[in-house]
Motif scaffolding. Sequence first.
Motif, PDB file in Angstrom:
ATOM      1  N   ARG A 200       0.851  -1.185   0.000  1.00 54.62           N
ATOM      2  CA  ARG A 200       0.000   0.000   0.000  1.00 54.62           C
ATOM      3  C   ARG A 200       0.884   1.231   0.000  1.00 54.62           C
ATOM      4  O   ARG A 200       1.851   1.324   0.750  1.00 54.62           O
ATOM      5  CB  ARG A 200      -0.887   0.008   1.241  1.00 54.62           C
ATOM      6  CG  ARG A 200      -1.881   1.148   1.290  1.00 54.62           C
ATOM      7  CD  ARG A 200      -2.751   1.073   2.533  1.00 54.62           C
ATOM      8  NE  ARG A 200      -2.082   1.610   3.698  1.00 54.62           N
ATOM      9  CZ  ARG A 200      -2.071   2.890   4.045  1.00 54.62           C
ATOM     10  NH1 ARG A 200      -2.679   3.783   3.305  1.00 54.62           N
ATOM     11  NH2 ARG A 200      -1.444   3.276   5.127  1.00 54.62           N
ATOM     12  N   CYS A 201       0.538   2.172  -0.859  1.00 55.11           N
ATOM     13  CA  CYS A 201       1.254   3.443  -0.882  1.00 55.11           C
ATOM     14  C   CYS A 201       0.790   4.294   0.298  1.00 55.11           C
ATOM     15  O   CYS A 201      -0.418   4.404   0.558  1.00 55.11           O
ATOM     16  CB  CYS A 201       0.984   4.191  -2.184  1.00 55.11           C
ATOM     17  SG  CYS A 201       1.631   3.352  -3.624  1.00 55.11           S
ATOM     18  N   VAL A 202       1.742   4.873   0.997  1.00 51.54           N
ATOM     19  CA  VAL A 202       1.434   5.728   2.134  1.00 51.54           C
ATOM     20  C   VAL A 202       0.485   6.835   1.673  1.00 51.54           C
ATOM     21  O   VAL A 202       0.691   7.452   0.628  1.00 51.54           O
ATOM     22  CB  VAL A 202       2.732   6.323   2.720  1.00 51.54           C
ATOM     23  CG1 VAL A 202       2.427   7.356   3.788  1.00 51.54           C
ATOM     24  CG2 VAL A 202       3.613   5.221   3.274  1.00 51.54           C
TER      25      VAL A 202
ATOM     26  N   SER B 117      -2.623   6.371   0.717  1.00 49.13           N
ATOM     27  CA  SER B 117      -3.723   5.880  -0.120  1.00 49.13           C
ATOM     28  C   SER B 117      -4.864   5.389   0.776  1.00 49.13           C
ATOM     29  O   SER B 117      -4.650   5.064   1.939  1.00 49.13           O
ATOM     30  CB  SER B 117      -3.251   4.770  -1.063  1.00 49.13           C
ATOM     31  OG  SER B 117      -2.833   3.651  -0.339  1.00 49.13           O
TER      32      SER B 117
ATOM     33  N   PRO C  29      -7.538   3.127   2.741  1.00 46.99           N
ATOM     34  CA  PRO C  29      -7.261   1.848   3.387  1.00 46.99           C
ATOM     35  C   PRO C  29      -8.114   0.672   2.907  1.00 46.99           C
ATOM     36  O   PRO C  29      -7.916  -0.443   3.378  1.00 46.99           O
ATOM     37  CB  PRO C  29      -7.576   2.137   4.856  1.00 46.99           C
ATOM     38  CG  PRO C  29      -8.670   3.149   4.797  1.00 46.99           C
ATOM     39  CD  PRO C  29      -8.326   4.025   3.596  1.00 46.99           C
TER      40      PRO C  29
ATOM     41  N   ARG D  47      -6.275  -2.594   1.806  1.00 45.04           N
ATOM     42  CA  ARG D  47      -5.607  -3.235   2.954  1.00 45.04           C
ATOM     43  C   ARG D  47      -6.648  -3.938   3.822  1.00 45.04           C
ATOM     44  O   ARG D  47      -6.433  -5.049   4.292  1.00 45.04           O
ATOM     45  CB  ARG D  47      -4.837  -2.183   3.745  1.00 45.04           C
ATOM     46  CG  ARG D  47      -4.239  -2.584   5.074  1.00 45.04           C
ATOM     47  CD  ARG D  47      -3.041  -3.530   4.994  1.00 45.04           C
ATOM     48  NE  ARG D  47      -1.987  -3.169   4.089  1.00 45.04           N
ATOM     49  CZ  ARG D  47      -0.977  -2.331   4.350  1.00 45.04           C
ATOM     50  NH1 ARG D  47      -0.893  -1.741   5.517  1.00 45.04           N
ATOM     51  NH2 ARG D  47      -0.056  -2.102   3.434  1.00 45.04           N
TER      52      ARG D  47
ATOM     53  N   ALA E  17       1.833  -6.786   5.768  1.00 48.20           N
ATOM     54  CA  ALA E  17       1.439  -5.490   5.208  1.00 48.20           C
ATOM     55  C   ALA E  17       2.682  -4.642   4.981  1.00 48.20           C
ATOM     56  O   ALA E  17       3.507  -4.490   5.873  1.00 48.20           O
ATOM     57  CB  ALA E  17       0.479  -4.791   6.164  1.00 48.20           C
TER      58      ALA E  17
ATOM     59  N   ASP F  25       3.992  -0.919   3.630  1.00 49.38           N
ATOM     60  CA  ASP F  25       3.678   0.451   3.233  1.00 49.38           C
ATOM     61  C   ASP F  25       4.895   1.046   2.540  1.00 49.38           C
ATOM     62  O   ASP F  25       6.020   0.927   3.032  1.00 49.38           O
ATOM     63  CB  ASP F  25       3.317   1.297   4.460  1.00 49.38           C
ATOM     64  CG  ASP F  25       2.022   0.841   5.107  1.00 49.38           C
ATOM     65  OD1 ASP F  25       1.066   0.582   4.367  1.00 49.38           O
ATOM     66  OD2 ASP F  25       1.979   0.751   6.343  1.00 49.38           O
TER      67      ASP F  25
END
Length: 108
Positions: free
Chosen positions: A64-66, A68, A70, A73, A89, A91
């Motif tokens: 997951r791009c910081v 973005s 949730p 996720r 997970a 990031d």
Amino acid sequence: AWLPLLAVARDALGSLREALRDSVARCLDTSCGTGLALSGGLDSSCLAATLGELGQRVPAYQLRCVGSPPHERQAATAVAMRHDLPLRAIDVGPELADELAVLTALAG
């Protein structure tokens, strides 16, 4: 009129499940480690369900791009929990996200 169509759909679904199970089992037959890129979408969730059916607890990874939203996720977490897969997970900042296509191409 609907009963024959339902029977055909049921048979097709059974064939698809069997083919997916066989394919995943073949991918697990390797001397190197196996993992699952789990987005929480339909494709990776079907693979997670199949791994669960096969009793395989391979690690699942969700990138997951910081900054973005949730929702992906959250979906991946729910799928991993449902099928007893350990979720890792990850990031990343925009610097990695911008280079991800290049890194993927280089990795083959």
